[in-house]
Design a protein around this motif. Structure first.
Motif, PDB file in Angstrom:
ATOM      1  N   ASP A  53       0.866  -1.172   0.000  1.00 56.80           N
ATOM      2  CA  ASP A  53       0.000   0.000   0.000  1.00 56.80           C
ATOM      3  C   ASP A  53       0.909   1.231   0.000  1.00 56.80           C
ATOM      4  O   ASP A  53       1.532   1.539   1.016  1.00 56.80           O
ATOM      5  CB  ASP A  53      -0.902  -0.009   1.229  1.00 56.80           C
TER       6      ASP A  53
ATOM      7  N   ARG B  86      -2.495   6.437  -5.133  1.00 52.77           N
ATOM      8  CA  ARG B  86      -2.303   5.303  -4.229  1.00 52.77           C
ATOM      9  C   ARG B  86      -2.243   4.011  -5.038  1.00 52.77           C
ATOM     10  O   ARG B  86      -3.045   3.803  -5.955  1.00 52.77           O
ATOM     11  CB  ARG B  86      -3.462   5.248  -3.242  1.00 52.77           C
TER      12      ARG B  86
ATOM     13  N   ARG C 210      -2.167  -0.201  -4.518  1.00 54.70           N
ATOM     14  CA  ARG C 210      -2.343  -1.347  -3.629  1.00 54.70           C
ATOM     15  C   ARG C 210      -2.084  -2.619  -4.425  1.00 54.70           C
ATOM     16  O   ARG C 210      -2.558  -2.755  -5.552  1.00 54.70           O
ATOM     17  CB  ARG C 210      -3.747  -1.355  -3.054  1.00 54.70           C
TER      18      ARG C 210
END
Length: 140
Positions: free
Chosen positions: A46, A63, A65
């Motif tokens: 993450d 972001r 992930r």
């Protein structure tokens, strides 16, 4: 986080679930580090990174992930208004998908491990906000 002090700095290990920026800030605060360079590698799941938009004078963040190798995490530690100031950049990639991402590190949660070397320098360098650039620049 576990670490050991050496004459030239620190070697630390982060374990699954630990966040890089918070852990490094904690170490720098409790050990009183004023000036240092950072070099690390490991694995994360993450990660938030960004790039500074010089026209708008703000960071554009994204972001990620998934399972990523940290091929490079580099940066420095200085002080701004007496508080630790971390300036970190990261390159992450997935050999499985071929994707690679890089930028200014905002946050990074470790999936397997992180091996970080913090080389401490004598002295102190500060930071001062530049209206022209829109960033906190080194101040000598």
């Amino acid at each position: 986080m576990e670490y050991r002090r050496f004459p030239q700095g620190y070697v630390l290990r982060l374990d699954p679930g630990e966040e890089v920026v918070a852990s490094l800030t904690k170490l720098v605060e409790q050990e009183g580090v004023d000036l240092a360079t950072v070099s690390a590698l490991g694995a994360a799941n993450d990660v938030t990174i960004g790039i500074f938009d010089t026209r708008r004078k703000e960071y554009q963040s994204r972001r990620f992930r998934g399972e990523y190798e940290i091929s490079a995490l580099v940066g420095n530690v200085t002080r701004m208004d007496g508080a630790p100031y971390l300036h970190l950049h990261i390159t992450i990639g997935s050999p499985a998908t071929g994707e690679v991402h890089a930028g200014h590190l905002t946050s990074c949660t470790i999936s397997a491990t992180l091996e970080l070397f913090l080389q401490v320098w004598e002295g102190q360098v500060g930071r001062k906000f530049s209206d022209t650039v829109g960033l906190n620049l080194l101040e000598f």
